[in-house]
Structure formats: structure tokens, C-alpha cells
Design an enzyme around this catalytic site. Structure first.
Site, PDB file in Angstrom:
ATOM      1  N   GLU A   1      13.486   1.286  10.265  1.00  0.00           N
ATOM      2  CA  GLU A   1      12.533   2.016   9.457  1.00  0.00           C
ATOM      3  C   GLU A   1      12.496   3.166  10.179  1.00  0.00           C
ATOM      4  O   GLU A   1      12.033   3.478  11.452  1.00  0.00           O
ATOM      5  CB  GLU A   1      11.174   1.404   9.410  1.00  0.00           C
ATOM      6  CG  GLU A   1      10.180   2.217   8.922  1.00  0.00           C
ATOM      7  CD  GLU A   1      10.400   3.038   7.628  1.00  0.00           C
ATOM      8  OE1 GLU A   1      11.208   2.430   6.939  1.00  0.00           O
ATOM      9  OE2 GLU A   1       9.283   3.503   7.191  1.00  0.00           O
TER      10      GLU A   1
ATOM     11  N   ASP B   1       8.676  -1.893  13.199  1.00  0.00           N
ATOM     12  CA  ASP B   1       7.535  -2.025  14.182  1.00  0.00           C
ATOM     13  C   ASP B   1       6.621  -3.171  13.930  1.00  0.00           C
ATOM     14  O   ASP B   1       6.492  -3.710  13.133  1.00  0.00           O
ATOM     15  CB  ASP B   1       6.775  -0.902  13.997  1.00  0.00           C
ATOM     16  CG  ASP B   1       7.228   0.307  14.516  1.00  0.00           C
ATOM     17  OD1 ASP B   1       8.418   0.329  15.222  1.00  0.00           O
ATOM     18  OD2 ASP B   1       6.814   1.625  14.027  1.00  0.00           O
TER      19      ASP B   1
ATOM     20  N   ASP C   1       3.887  -3.743  13.649  1.00  0.00           N
ATOM     21  CA  ASP C   1       2.703  -3.403  13.041  1.00  0.00           C
ATOM     22  C   ASP C   1       2.440  -3.576  11.481  1.00  0.00           C
ATOM     23  O   ASP C   1       3.309  -4.065  11.106  1.00  0.00           O
ATOM     24  CB  ASP C   1       2.150  -1.936  13.474  1.00  0.00           C
ATOM     25  CG  ASP C   1       3.183  -0.785  12.495  1.00  0.00           C
ATOM     26  OD1 ASP C   1       3.885  -1.311  12.007  1.00  0.00           O
ATOM     27  OD2 ASP C   1       3.004   0.241  13.008  1.00  0.00           O
TER      28      ASP C   1
ATOM     29  N   ASP D   1       2.624  -1.651   8.765  1.00  0.00           N
ATOM     30  CA  ASP D   1       3.780  -1.047   8.040  1.00  0.00           C
ATOM     31  C   ASP D   1       5.079  -1.726   8.357  1.00  0.00           C
ATOM     32  O   ASP D   1       5.786  -1.850   7.538  1.00  0.00           O
ATOM     33  CB  ASP D   1       3.927   0.580   8.546  1.00  0.00           C
ATOM     34  CG  ASP D   1       2.711   1.323   8.200  1.00  0.00           C
ATOM     35  OD1 ASP D   1       2.121   1.087   6.931  1.00  0.00           O
ATOM     36  OD2 ASP D   1       2.427   2.477   8.759  1.00  0.00           O
TER      37      ASP D   1
END
Ligand code: TSJ
Length: 642
Positions: free
Chosen positions: A427, A500, A502, A504
Site C-alpha cells: 500500500e 502498515d 495501523d 488503514d
């Protein structure tokens, strides 16, 4: 707990050798010693109580996670028989608990036993893999108790009191020298127990988590059984008909089915054999699909919905938007496939087909409005499939003209042996850039993704082909999608999602997994999809090689190891990585891409299914469940964010 010395008789020694084998190779009995294996222990014990419920003697099962990760399972069944076994001279209850595969050999016919897969290996395996276990039985007017340590009896069954009640209670502490973790995941148990309750009409199962100050509690009991299950799965979807279709026949092979169509484009069929989720399907699912296709086509022909010139509707057209549960009971199930969750018994196909043909045809005749609503959708699915085929051919032709079948953003590897090749789906362009520089270009390809991800929930195959974010993924993998997907054509043996750690990143992972689950399912079934695990922390100190930690436990462990070497916390610099973008190409290679050091998590069908459910919940038509989901998960989201 007090320890006892024993002299063992010959057959008891055999018993101990049996359980010793379980401790030596736990994976053979429960699949793995990861969190997944740990949770299996609970299912193994609960399954005993469910068997008692299926036999008609147990109404309530209470599962409790006590402080210290001790698990307690109580039922109000008849209680395990306590009489002395004439040959072994020990109680039936103790035999169940200490002899491998002894479960179910006592007493009458308690229903349908499982002969394969990870399940049904029995209470003795749980015993072998627990630091200690305590079994309490109430029956015949008394309370009886026995206990074990690592599979060995430390207290034979003895009467400790009187009771008018009946039932069985087991408490155990899993062995931390065997399992990687003892931390039970409340949500995992909650989902599994809910599923078990759906599958056993009228059985009440509660779950209590006493590990924190305010205990969490769940209470499941569904008089509707599979009907309730389908309603639950569709709760946030727009239904084509109000009531699920319900089919039940208790013949030689008992069959129970519930079906409800929604306006979504996905196919959600779950199949079970003896309450075991057959993730890979098998003969029962085959029978279901064949009958569904035949009955709907016959009906459409007979009612002139399909005209003479029209070709038959295909199975996939008829399954668009379906939510269905198929549950069969098979006396001697044969489980096949990679994860031993595919039913092999050939006689089951005909049994399911027969029941379905009869009931479904009648249902459609009696409910013409429902039949029409479903068939309208099938016909538009069939048209969309035709459009998708055209779009796909267009894509192919265009690519031939441009003399490349690969997406422009793909940095391909030099090897063309799929078995050694990997593609990282990354991403963001910045992480993609680092990955391109850091990789081993001989066998690692990088595909950066950018822009807004398509909502797979609301798209049909033709849109998927034309979607600018997914098209590169389809072309890079090189094996098509949907019913055209051909796993022998994949260009990479490993498809690795790198995002990641996180919110997102989690979103991207969930969307991609849902996409693979729905459109490249064999890729998931075959174990070709992986999640890269970027480190969460870096510990550094002058003159010391940097240490990367992938979890909080990992970090705590490293602190401990360093402390033993005389290095204190305050001498160390701790960096917390917020995203892949914070690592330079060398670091990304060292920590996340180098096969020597990296951690790859293989995606299972269960993971992909979960992702699919989450997407349905978040992207579905109804607002209420989505709001509830977000509120319920808000705490976790915050934790991820800090
Ligand atoms: F096996 C076990 F210890 F793990 C266990 C068994 C754990 C738990 C929580 C429950 C049970 C269990 C077993 N609950 N109910 C039973 N029932 C029997 O074992 C039973 C009782 C009576 C008769 C009979 O024919 O009279 C037969 C059986 C198999």
C-alpha cells in the site's frame, strides 16, 4: 497442587505412553501449538457437552475463562459414567480422560462421533496438554472428583459429597511449556460458541470472561437453529424475501438447510458435518449446489421464465446473493483435503440432493413471489456474467495490442519459476519505492497499490475486471478470477500483502483478503496468500546490532534477554514504527522481506472468511449493524492508533 506417586499397571503404562506421544507431537493432535491450537482445547471439551445435548440430555453449557487463563466448562447432562471398568479396574470417567480416543466408547449411542480432522480427538488430548485438569461429576446422588497433571492421574475418581443434580464440570490450565501463548481471545471463543449454539437448536451456551475487573458475558440460545443462523448472517443485508427457506429431514443421513437470498453479489454458503465447519466443502455441498441449480432451472422452464431459446442458468448465477447453511450428520465421516475439512463420503451427495429437490421444488411452487424475486436476480447475474466475459476479453485483447500483459506499476522479478517467486502487494507509493529498492529482484516482485479501493461488496465481476486498483492485482497474479480462475497459471507461489500495522493497513488487508476470498478462492485454499509482518519496534544501542520486535511480547522478551546480559532498559533507544514508510530499503529488506529473518503469516480460509464477514458488515446496505460494529470496535481501533 499436591503430587502423588503411583505404581502403574501394564495397561496404565500404555496409557501414559499414549499421552506422552501427544505431548511430544502436539501438532499431530490439535494442529498447532499457537493460539489456534490453544482454542482447540476449549472446543474439544465443549464438544463433549454438545454430544450430550445432541443425545437429548443436556440443556445448558457454561464456559468460563477464569483469572489466570484457567478454563471451566460445565454442563447439566447426565454426568460421565463413574462406574468401574471391569478390565482396567478404573472408573469409566478416568478412562475417558486418560485413554487416547476413548471418548464416546462408553454408554449408549450418544450420536454422531467424529473420526477425522482436528476435532474429536478427545478430552485425553486436552488432559495431556494441560498443566493440570480437574473433573467434577454429579450423578447417582453424589459429587465425584478426579485430577490430573500433564496427563497423569494425581487423584483417582472419588466421591466428595452428595448432590441431587447431574452434570459434568471440567477445569483445566493449558501447559505453557507446550503452547506459545495461554491468552484466550474472547471474541474467537464467542464466535465459535455462537456458531455451536446456532447448530444445536435450543441449546443454551454462555461464555463468561472473568479475567478483567468487569466480567464479559455472552448468552446464546436459538430456538430457530439454522434459520436464526442465516438471519444473523444477513442482519445487515437487504433481503429478497422476509423469511429464510428451511429444510429439515431426519432420514438415514439427517439433513438441515436454511437459505435466504439478499441483494448482494456474494455467495455465502457454510457447510457443517456433525457440527464441524467443513471449510473446504465436499460431497454435501456438491449435492446442495447440484440440486439448487436443477430446481431453479426446472422451475424457470416450467413457468416460462426461461424461454425455449434461452440457455440454462449457471450454478454461479443462481448462487449470487445467497446465504445458506447446510448441516448434515454422518455416522462415519471421511475428511479429506489440505486441512481435513472436506467431506468425502459419496453417499451424502445424493442424500442432500434428494431432500433439497423435494422440499425446494415444493417451496417455490407454494411461494411464487419469492421464486420470482430470486429468479429475477439470477437472470440479471447471468447477464452480468456475460458482460464480464466481454470485459475480460477486451482486457486481454488490449493487453495483447500493448504487447504486455503486466500492469505498469509492477516491478517484476527476473525468475519465471512461480514456485520460487513472490509478489509483494504494497500500500502506498513511498513504501512501494523502498520495497523495490530493498527487495531481492531475482525472485521478489513489487506491486504498489494506490488510490481508493473498490468496494468489493457492491461490485460484480465485470466491474472488478475494470477496476483500476484490482486489475493490476489480477494481471500480476495472472490466473484470472471467479470461475475462470486457474491456479496452475499463477505467476507467483507467494502473494504477500504488506501493509502498515495501523487502522488503514488493517482496512487494506481486509479488503484484499475479501477480494482473494471471493474471486481467487483456490489461492487462499492452496495457502498461497501471506501477510508480511513489519516490526513494531527497534531496540538499539551503540556497538550492538539493532534488534527488531514484531509484537509487544517480543519486546518484553528482548528486554528480559538483554537484562540477563547486563544491559538495562535505560541504556537502550526504543523506536516505534508507525508505518512501513519509516523504514529505509535496507531495513525493510532485513526486517520484513528477507526470507532468513522475516515473519510471514499464512492466510487461512478462516482468516479470509472473517475478512469477508467484516466487509459485509462494514459495507452492507444497513446502517445500524455498521454503527454497532464501529462502536464495539472503537476501543481496539484506538489501541491500534496510539
Ligand atoms: F470428556 C470430558 F471430560 F471432556 C467432558 C465430558 C467434559 C465435559 C465438560 C462434559 C462431558 C460430558 C460427558 N458431559 N456429558 C457427558 N456424558 C457422558 O459421558 C455420558 C453420560 C451418560 C451415558 C449413559 O449412557 O448413561 C453415556 C455418556 C457418554
Amino acid at each position: 497442587m499436591e503430587k502423588f506417586e503411583h505404581e502403574y499397571k501394564a495397561d496404565q503404562i500404555q496409557v501414559l505412553e499414549g499421552l506422552e506421544a501427544v505431548r511430544k507431537r502436539p501438532g499431530m493432535y490439535i494442529g498447532s501449538v499457537s493460539a489456534r491450537g490453544l482454542h482447540h482445547l476449549v472446543y474439544e471439551i465443549v464438544d463433549n457437552s454438545v454430544d450430550e445435548a445432541l443425545a437429548g440430555y443436556c440443556k445448558n453449557i457454561h464456559v468460563t475463562i477464569e483469572k489466570g487463563n484457567i478454563v471451566r466448562v460445565e454442563d447439566d447432562g447426565r454426568g460421565i459414567p463413574v462406574d468401574i471398568h471391569p478390565k482396567t479396574k478404573i472408573s469409566a470417567a478416568e478412562t475417558v480422560y486418560t485413554v487416547l480416543h476413548a471418548g464416546g466408547k462408553f454408554g449408549g449411542d450418544s450420536g454422531y462421533k467424529v473420526s477425522g480432522g482436528l476435532h474429536g480427538v478427545g478430552s485425553s488430548v486436552v488432559n495431556a496438554l494441560s498443566t493440570w485438569t480437574e473433573v467434577t461429576i454429579q450423578r447417582d446422588g453424589g459429587i465425584f472428583q478426579m485430577s490430573f497433571e500433564r496427563g497423569k492421574t494425581v487423584k483417582h475418581l472419588e466421591k466428595i459429597g452428595d448432590s441431587k443434580k447431574t452434570g459434568t464440570t471440567v477445569r483445566f490450565l493449558a501447559d505453557d511449556t507446550i503452547f506459545e501463548t495461554l491468552e484466550y481471545d474472547y471474541t474467537v471463543l464467542e464466535n465459535r460458541l455462537r456458531e455451536t449454539a446456532f447448530l444445536t437448536k435450543g441449546l443454551r451456551i454462555t461464555l463468561t470472561d472473568e479475567r478483567e475487573e468487569t466480567p464479559k458475558k455472552a448468552d446464546f440460545c436459538y430456538e430457530g437453529g439454522l434459520i436464526s443462523f442465516v438471519e444473523y448472517l444477513n442482519k445487515n443485508k437487504e433481503k429478497l424475501h422476509a423469511k429464510p427457506i428451511y429444510i429439515e429431514k431426519n432420514g438415514e443421513i439427517p439433513v438441515e438447510i436454511s437459505i435466504q437470498y439478499t441483494s448482494s453479489y456474494s455467495e455465502n454458503i457454510y457447510s457443517f458435518v456433525n457440527n464441524i465447519n467443513t471449510i473446504e466443502g465436499g460431497t454435501h455441498l456438491e449435492g446442495f449446489k447440484r440440486s439448487l441449480t436443477k430446481v431453479f432451472n426446472d422451475y424457470a422452464r416450467n413457468h416460462n421464465i426461461l424461454k425455449e431459446k434461452d440457455s440454462n442458468l449457471q450454478g454461479e448465477d443462481i448462487r449470487e446473493g445467497i446465504t445458506a447453511i447446510i448441516s448434515v450428520k454422518v455416522k462415519e465421516p471421511q475428511f479429506e483435503g489440505q486441512t481435513k475439512t472436506k467431506l468425502g463420503n459419496s453417499e451424502v451427495t445424493g442424500a442432500v440432493q434428494g431432500v433439497m429437490n423435494e422440499y425446494l421444488a415444493t417451496f417455490l411452487e407454494e411461494n411464487p413471489a419469492v421464486a420470482k424475486a430470486i429468479l429475477d436476480k439470477c437472470i440479471s447475474a447471468s447477464r452480468a456474467r456475460e458482460a464480464a466475459r466481454k470485459a475480460r476479453e477486451l482486457v486481454r485483447r488490449k493487453n495483447v495490442l500493448e504487447s504486455t500483459t503486466l500492469p505498469g506499476k509492477l516491478a517484476d522479478c527476473s525468475s519465471n519459476k512461480p514456485e520460487e517467486c513472490e509478489v509483494y502487494i504494497v500500500e502506498g507509493d513511498s513504501a512501494g519505492g523502498s520495497a523495490k529498492q530493498g527487495r531481492d529482484r531475482r525472485f521478489q516482485a513489487i506491486l504498489p497499490l494506490w488510490g481508493k479501493m473498490l468496494n468489493v461488496e457492491k461490485a460484480r465481476a465485470d466491474k472488478i475486471y475494470n477496476n483500476d486498483k484490482l486489475q493490476p492485482v489480477i494481471l500480476a497474479v495472472g490466473a484470472g478470477i471467479g470461475s475462470d480462475f486457474d491456479i496452475t497459471k499463477i505467476r507467483y507461489g507467494k502473494v504477500i500483502i504488506m501493509a502498515d500495522a495501523d487502522v488503514d493497513g488493517a482496512h487494506i488487508r481486509t479488503l484484499l483478503l475479501t477480494f482473494f476470498f471471493r474471486y481467487m478462492r483456490p489461492l487462499v485454499e492452496n495457502g498461497n496468500v501471506f501477510l508480511a509482518q513489519p516490526p513494531l519496534y527497534k531496540l538499539s544501542k551503540k556497538g550492538m546490532k539493532d534488534i527488531y520486535c514484531y509484537t509487544d511480547n517480543d519486546l518484553a522478551e528482548q528486554y528480559k534477554i538483554l537484562e540477563e546480559k547486563g544491559i538495562q532498559r535505560d541504556q537502550l533507544a526504543l523506536q516505534r514504527y508507525k508505518g512501513l514508510g519509516e523504514m529505509n530499503p535496507e531495513q525493510l529488506w532485513e526486517t520484513t522481506m528477507n526470507p532468513e529473518n522475516r515473519i510471514l503469516v499464512q492466510v487461512t480460509m478462516e482468516d479470509a472468511m472473517k475478512a469477508d464477514e467484516t466487509i459485509s458488515l462494514l459495507m452492507g446496505d444497513e446502517v445500524e449493524p455498521r454503527r454497532n460494529f464501529i462502536v464495539e470496535n472503537a476501543k481496539d481501533v484506538k489501541n491500534l492508533d496510539v
